[in-house]
Design an enzyme around this catalytic site. Structure first.
Site, PDB file in Angstrom:
ATOM      1  CG  ASN A   9      -1.724   1.215   1.395  1.00  0.00           C
ATOM      2  OD1 ASN A   9      -1.799   2.038   0.476  1.00  0.00           O
ATOM      3  ND2 ASN A   9      -2.368   1.362   2.545  1.00  0.00           N
ATOM      4  CD1 TRP A  10       3.922   1.120  -2.470  1.00  0.00           C
ATOM      5  CD2 TRP A  10       3.996   2.044  -4.508  1.00  0.00           C
ATOM      6  NE1 TRP A  10       4.822   0.397  -3.233  1.00  0.00           N
ATOM      7  CE2 TRP A  10       4.881   0.945  -4.492  1.00  0.00           C
ATOM      8  CE3 TRP A  10       3.865   2.779  -5.690  1.00  0.00           C
ATOM      9  CZ2 TRP A  10       5.633   0.574  -5.598  1.00  0.00           C
ATOM     10  CZ3 TRP A  10       4.611   2.412  -6.801  1.00  0.00           C
ATOM     11  CH2 TRP A  10       5.491   1.317  -6.755  1.00  0.00           C
ATOM     12  CE  LYS A  11      -0.259   3.259   4.701  1.00  0.00           C
ATOM     13  NZ  LYS A  11      -0.249   3.411   6.150  1.00  0.00           N
ATOM     14  CG  HIS A  93      -5.969   1.957   4.995  1.00  0.00           C
ATOM     15  ND1 HIS A  93      -5.564   2.935   5.874  1.00  0.00           N
ATOM     16  CD2 HIS A  93      -4.944   1.081   4.901  1.00  0.00           C
ATOM     17  CE1 HIS A  93      -4.330   2.656   6.283  1.00  0.00           C
ATOM     18  NE2 HIS A  93      -3.934   1.538   5.708  1.00  0.00           N
ATOM     19  CD  GLU A  95      -3.054   5.561   6.608  1.00  0.00           C
ATOM     20  OE1 GLU A  95      -3.002   5.584   5.368  1.00  0.00           O
ATOM     21  OE2 GLU A  95      -2.148   5.087   7.328  1.00  0.00           O
ATOM     22  CD  GLU A 167      -3.633  -2.441   7.302  1.00  0.00           C
ATOM     23  OE1 GLU A 167      -2.533  -2.711   6.795  1.00  0.00           O
ATOM     24  OE2 GLU A 167      -4.259  -1.396   7.053  1.00  0.00           O
ATOM     25  N   GLY A 173       2.101   2.614  10.793  1.00  0.00           N
ATOM     26  CA  GLY A 173       3.033   3.727  10.658  1.00  0.00           C
ATOM     27  C   GLY A 173       3.702   4.140  11.952  1.00  0.00           C
ATOM     28  CB  SER A 213       4.887  -1.061  12.053  1.00  0.00           C
ATOM     29  OG  SER A 213       4.384   0.237  12.284  1.00  0.00           O
ATOM     30  N   GLY A 234       2.669  -0.879   4.368  1.00  0.00           N
ATOM     31  CA  GLY A 234       2.733   0.515   3.960  1.00  0.00           C
ATOM     32  C   GLY A 234       4.169   0.972   3.757  1.00  0.00           C
ATOM     33  N   GLY A 235       4.728   1.614   4.782  1.00  0.00           N
ATOM     34  CA  GLY A 235       6.053   2.240   4.665  1.00  0.00           C
ATOM     35  C   GLY A 235       7.127   1.348   4.049  1.00  0.00           C
TER      36      GLY A 235
HETATM   37  P1  PGA Z   1       2.525   0.637   7.621  1.00  0.00           P
HETATM   38  O1  PGA Z   1       1.078   0.739   6.949  1.00  0.00           O
HETATM   39  O2  PGA Z   1       3.116  -0.658   7.141  1.00  0.00           O
HETATM   40  O3  PGA Z   1       3.264   1.832   7.152  1.00  0.00           O
HETATM   41  O4  PGA Z   1       2.292   0.612   9.101  1.00  0.00           O
HETATM   42  C1  PGA Z   1       0.288  -0.404   6.778  1.00  0.00           C
HETATM   43  C2  PGA Z   1      -1.024  -0.024   6.178  1.00  0.00           C
HETATM   44  O5  PGA Z   1      -1.549   1.030   6.539  1.00  0.00           O
HETATM   45  O6  PGA Z   1      -1.566  -0.746   5.320  1.00  0.00           O
END
Ligand code: PGA
Length: 261
Positions: A9-11, A93, A95, A167, A173, A213, A234-235
């Protein structure tokens, strides 16, 4: 046998100019057998990533869709618009729950749009820290699932290849992860919720991913749990070395499952 999946997930990161190169690099570093790889870039980079991974066996996903098909919804993108660009979509998600006030009912409508359009959905669920600390994590996740899945037919969702991503919000994050045991307990609870809401034994066919994370150093703790089928990342998914490490670890699980089946 459930798929073993590493979904990136590159956000809100990458431009069309650099997304293609990043996707190509990741593709060349993650060609492991048996692992389903998915890259979910921003909408504007979908075409670049699609072109970069042609023939690489990597799927492309969107990070969201609108709950209507078309109309006066400025700035939005509907499921049918993704034809030819994406075959997967992330839904619900945390977010988006936080920033766009997405409710479980709205996420459920998006799920229907995804399925109609032939997109493979990754439905995200997860509790806040206060909810975990007060012992309500499993109830919160069960209620998110019930809300999003209400009115949906289990066979249709299974045929669409639905994936659930657990999640915990406090792990996204933050550099802090759930333990493998806690994530596995939640995966069991997720399947128990499905089983008792009319899915029966079909619940066991649904892949459950861990997200929050996750890195090449921590993915092994989750993949060691038989109930966990991979990660939504994500990251770390923006770093080719990290993707290479995570997919390599996932390939071990995929190979062990093949051997055991
Ligand atoms: P993260 O994000 O790996 O940066 O914690 C995961 C996600 O939100 O899918």
């Amino acid at each position: 046998m459930r798929d073993v999946i590493v979904a990136a997930n590159w956000k809100m990161n990458t431009t069309p100019a650099d997304a293609g190169e990043l996707a190509r690099t990741i593709a060349s570093r993650t060609a492991e057998p048996g692992v389903v790889r998915v890259i979910c870039p921003p909408y504007v980079s979908l075409a670049a990533v699609r072109d970069a991974v042609v023939g690489e066996g990597i799927a492309v996903g969107a990070q969201n869709i609108h709950h209507e098909l078309a109309g006066a919804y400025t700035g939005e993108v509907s499921a049918p618009m993704l034809a030819g660009l994406a075959t997967w979509v992330i839904l619900g998600h945390s977010e988006r729950r936080r920033d766009a006030a997405e409710s479980d009912a709205l996420i459920g409508r998006k799920l229907g749009r995804a399925v109609e359009a032939g997109l493979r959905p990754i439905l995200c669920v997860g509790e806040q820290l206060v909810e975990r600390e007060s012992g309500r994590a499993q109830d919160v996740v069960a209620s998110q699932l019930a809300g999003a899945l209400a009115g949906h037919d289990a066979d249709t969702l299974l045929a669409a290849g639905i994936v659930i991503a657990y999640e915990p919000v406090w792990a996204i994050g933050t550099g802090r992860t759930a333990s493998g045991a806690d994530a596995a307990a939640m995966a069991d609870a997720i399947r128990a919720t499905l089983r008792s809401s009319g899915w029966g034994p079909r619940a066991d066919a649904v892949p459950v991913l861990y997200g929050g994370s996750c890195t090449s150093a921590t993915i092994g703790e989750f993949l060691a749990e038989p109930g966990i089928d991979g990660a939504l990342v994500g990251g770390a998914s923006l770093k080719p070395d990290e993707m290479a490490g995570m997919v390599a670890r996932a390939a071990l699980t995929a190979a062990a499952r093949r051997a055991a089946s």
